[in-house]
Design a protein around this motif. Structure first.
Motif, PDB file in Angstrom:
ATOM      1  N   GLY A 194       0.857  -1.355   0.107  1.00 26.74           N
ATOM      2  CA  GLY A 194       0.064  -0.047  -0.070  1.00 26.74           C
ATOM      3  C   GLY A 194       0.913   1.226  -0.042  1.00 26.74           C
ATOM      4  O   GLY A 194       2.199   1.249  -0.173  1.00 26.74           O
ATOM      5  N   THR A 195       0.022   2.418   0.076  1.00 22.69           N
ATOM      6  CA  THR A 195       0.671   3.663   0.034  1.00 22.69           C
ATOM      7  C   THR A 195       0.132   4.479   1.131  1.00 22.69           C
ATOM      8  O   THR A 195      -1.154   4.558   1.560  1.00 22.69           O
ATOM      9  CB  THR A 195       0.232   4.404  -1.301  1.00 22.69           C
ATOM     10  N   THR A 216      -8.651  -7.335  -2.760  1.00 24.75           N
ATOM     11  CA  THR A 216      -9.522  -6.270  -2.068  1.00 24.75           C
ATOM     12  C   THR A 216      -8.919  -5.160  -1.747  1.00 24.75           C
ATOM     13  O   THR A 216      -7.608  -4.971  -1.343  1.00 24.75           O
ATOM     14  CB  THR A 216     -10.206  -6.938  -0.835  1.00 24.75           C
ATOM     15  N   LEU A 217      -9.464  -3.966  -2.235  1.00 24.79           N
ATOM     16  CA  LEU A 217      -8.832  -2.567  -1.811  1.00 24.79           C
ATOM     17  C   LEU A 217      -9.326  -2.286  -0.472  1.00 24.79           C
ATOM     18  O   LEU A 217     -10.551  -2.548  -0.118  1.00 24.79           O
ATOM     19  CB  LEU A 217      -9.202  -1.481  -3.000  1.00 24.79           C
ATOM     20  N   ARG A 218      -8.505  -1.661   0.418  1.00 24.16           N
ATOM     21  CA  ARG A 218      -8.734  -1.119   1.593  1.00 24.16           C
ATOM     22  C   ARG A 218      -8.123   0.115   1.843  1.00 24.16           C
ATOM     23  O   ARG A 218      -7.185   0.771   1.473  1.00 24.16           O
ATOM     24  CB  ARG A 218      -8.459  -2.020   2.855  1.00 24.16           C
ATOM     25  N   ARG A 278      -2.430  11.325   8.286  1.00 21.66           N
ATOM     26  CA  ARG A 278      -1.872  10.363   7.302  1.00 21.66           C
ATOM     27  C   ARG A 278      -2.870   9.216   7.153  1.00 21.66           C
ATOM     28  O   ARG A 278      -3.430   8.865   8.316  1.00 21.66           O
ATOM     29  CB  ARG A 278      -0.566  10.040   7.635  1.00 21.66           C
ATOM     30  N   TYR A 279      -3.034   8.598   6.117  1.00 18.96           N
ATOM     31  CA  TYR A 279      -3.673   7.423   5.768  1.00 18.96           C
ATOM     32  C   TYR A 279      -3.256   6.191   4.997  1.00 18.96           C
ATOM     33  O   TYR A 279      -2.092   6.738   4.632  1.00 18.96           O
ATOM     34  CB  TYR A 279      -5.246   7.833   5.087  1.00 18.96           C
ATOM     35  N   ARG A 280      -3.520   5.130   4.835  1.00 24.81           N
ATOM     36  CA  ARG A 280      -2.959   3.975   4.152  1.00 24.81           C
ATOM     37  C   ARG A 280      -3.920   3.603   3.197  1.00 24.81           C
ATOM     38  O   ARG A 280      -5.391   3.256   3.592  1.00 24.81           O
ATOM     39  CB  ARG A 280      -2.415   3.084   4.734  1.00 24.81           C
ATOM     40  N   VAL A 281      -3.598   3.296   1.807  1.00 26.22           N
ATOM     41  CA  VAL A 281      -4.733   2.427   1.005  1.00 26.22           C
ATOM     42  C   VAL A 281      -3.786   1.464   0.726  1.00 26.22           C
ATOM     43  O   VAL A 281      -2.633   1.471   0.338  1.00 26.22           O
ATOM     44  CB  VAL A 281      -4.894   3.498  -0.204  1.00 26.22           C
ATOM     45  N   VAL A 311      -0.810   1.748  -5.185  1.00 27.79           N
ATOM     46  CA  VAL A 311      -2.126   1.788  -4.882  1.00 27.79           C
ATOM     47  C   VAL A 311      -2.596   3.292  -4.426  1.00 27.79           C
ATOM     48  O   VAL A 311      -1.498   3.930  -3.857  1.00 27.79           O
ATOM     49  CB  VAL A 311      -2.188   0.902  -3.460  1.00 27.79           C
ATOM     50  N   ASP A 312      -3.542   3.489  -5.066  1.00 31.75           N
ATOM     51  CA  ASP A 312      -3.947   5.183  -5.186  1.00 31.75           C
ATOM     52  C   ASP A 312      -5.139   5.276  -4.600  1.00 31.75           C
ATOM     53  O   ASP A 312      -6.038   4.315  -4.797  1.00 31.75           O
ATOM     54  CB  ASP A 312      -3.598   5.590  -6.714  1.00 31.75           C
ATOM     55  N   VAL A 313      -5.634   6.628  -4.730  1.00 32.20           N
ATOM     56  CA  VAL A 313      -7.012   7.039  -4.311  1.00 32.20           C
ATOM     57  C   VAL A 313      -7.423   8.110  -5.346  1.00 32.20           C
ATOM     58  O   VAL A 313      -6.554   8.787  -5.948  1.00 32.20           O
ATOM     59  CB  VAL A 313      -6.940   7.437  -2.804  1.00 32.20           C
TER      60      VAL A 313
END
Ligand SMILES: [Zn+2]
Length: 476
Positions: A344-345, A371-373, A419-422, A470-472
């Protein structure tokens, strides 16, 4: 400034028998002059506006030549009454006044609004024409002059006797005041309402025009007049503000304090492009259009119609559908030797907003479910969604990769600076650039800080400078 003219002819009207009950909405149309002689008719929120004056006081002159002498005075009284009908309407901001008699004929360049009867070279002398309104206007649809010609071959009455609009023979009896009221409606920006509308038989600007009923304005005529007053008010006292400009809605309030109970009209701009005209009554809430969905910063402007003046709080910049890696692609697709990883990122945004989609760059020959989270930086899951797509191969010698996106059922709000993680699980293949994030990648408000990975289907806790793609997609 160049001018053009356009014609509005009251001619043969087909009377339609209607069994529909009139609805509460209105059918009026506004006049949109064109250089191709005949006018178009448009709605009050037409993007390019409609014919209107930039001042309230409109003087009209009367040329009685070509009427028999006995009709000169009664016709003048009928014209004065027609002028007063539009002036006295409660919905009107216009003052139409009788300025006296003239010997001038149809001449759109004499800066004099003239009402006259035919003449042998008249535009309106054949029997299919009862009366005609000719206007001069500029490129901003501002009216400069109006002349109205009545067909002198008809029997212009003031005693209440009138034939219907379907009569076209010379000598047809026409109500002078009724038809003058209709033509003067054009002079303040009204067009004809659609013939198939239930209001049509009753409105001065419709099929009632060849009867004494046209002397009195119908509610639909009044609605059209109010549209002209609201969209192009004279000396308005505008007040209002743009309260929200986001990728979901553009909302606020605005009104003309001189007419606090009327609705005002506001213009929506995307940078230097006008993209909409909307009523404000006194608030407005407009769904944000796809035109802003570019992944780039864009400027939302809201102005009072026709003024060039922004509401308070306008303009505001928004960005919609922006992602972290629109210009990057992985250096290769790696084989994981059957090991499931979660990669992830870690990212943050400089603005509050919403994550609307999550996605990853899927490697060719990757199999099984993915599965993306979306997570907080400490591992609380915020959203989860499986994704499925096929990576096409264009080069048999190389493993390809391509983006797979899913739209979240509910956009997830994120806070500026946090900060977040995807993440996504990969099963056999993984698209990656070793140390591709390095010390960070910033695009628009988003910054990718680091890669993270772990073995298995778990929240990834091992940091890396690698880009696992991995992106948003983020909306303000
Ligand atoms: Zn007409």
């Amino acid at each position: 400034m160049s001018f053009a003219k356009t014609f509005l002819r009251l001619g043969v009207c087909v009377l339609i028998i209607l069994t529909l009950v009139p609805s509460s909405s209105h059918a009026y149309k506004m006049l949109y002059p064109t250089s191709s002689s005949w006018a178009n008719y448009v709605a009050c929120d037409n993007l390019n506006g409609f014919a209107h004056w930039d001042h309230a006081n409109l003087a009209f002159y009367y040329n009685p030549a070509n009427l028999v002498a006995a009709k000169h005075a009664p016709a003048q009284a009928a014209l004065e009454a027609a002028l007063a009908t539009w002036t006295n309407a409660a919905e009107s901001d216009h003052q139409l006044s009788y300025a006296g008699r003239t010997t001038r004929l149809l001449d759109l360049l004499d800066n004099q609004n003239t009402m006259l009867w035919g003449g042998t070279s008249s535009l309106c002398r054949n029997n299919a024409c009862h009366a005609i309104t000719v206007v001069r206007y500029d490129s901003a649809q501002v009216l400069k002059e109006v002349d109205i010609v009545f067909n002198e071959l008809m029997d212009w009455r003031t005693d209440g006797l009138s034939d219907t609009c379907s009569n076209t023979a010379a000598g047809t009896r026409l109500d002078t005041q009724g038809i003058a009221t209709h033509e003067l409606g054009h002079s303040v920006g009204l067009g004809h309402l659609p013939m198939n509308d239930p209001y049509y038989p009753h409105a001065t600007m419709g099929g009632a025009s060849c009867s004494t009923a046209a002397r009195t304005l119908h509610s639909d005529d009044r609605a059209g007049l109010r549209c002209a007053t609201d969209r192009y008010p004279f000396n308005p006292l505008y007040e209002g503000s743009l309260q929200e400009a986001s990728c979901r809605t553009i909302s606020g309030w605005g009104r003309n304090a001189r007419y606090p109970n009327n609705q005002a009209y506001i213009e929506l701009w995307n940078g230097s492009s006008l993209i909409g005209v909307h009523p404000s009554n006194p608030s407005f809430s407009i769904p944000t259009s796809w035109a802003f969905e570019s992944g780039q910063w864009q400027t939302v402007g809201v102005k009072y119609t026709g003024t060039g003046t922004d509401l308070g709080g306008s303009p505001q910049d928004i960005i919609c559908g922006v992602s972290m890696f629109p210009t990057q692609s992985p250096e290769a697709v790696f084989d994981t030797a059957g090991q499931v990883y979660t990669v992830g990122t870690q990212f943050s945004s400089s603005h509050n907003g919403y994550i609307t989609e999550i996605g990853f760059r899927k490697g060719e020959q990757e199999s099984g479910s993915n599965t993306l989270r979306l997570w907080t930086d400490s591992g609380a899951e915020l959203a989860s969604k499986p994704v499925s797509c096929t990576v096409l191969n264009y080069d048999p010698g190389v493993l390809e990769s391509w983006w797979c996106w899913v739209t979240l059922d509910t956009p997830v709000a994120i806070t500026a600076g946090a900060r977040y993680r995807v993440t996504v699980n990969t099963n056999v293949k993984q698209a990656k650039t070793g140390c591709g994030i390095g010390s960070g990648i910033t695009h628009g408000p988003l910054t990718a800080h680091a890669g993270f990975w772990s073995a298995g289907n778990t929240f990834p806790t091992t940091g890396s400078c690698s880009n696992f793609f991995v992106d948003v997609k983020f909306d303000i």
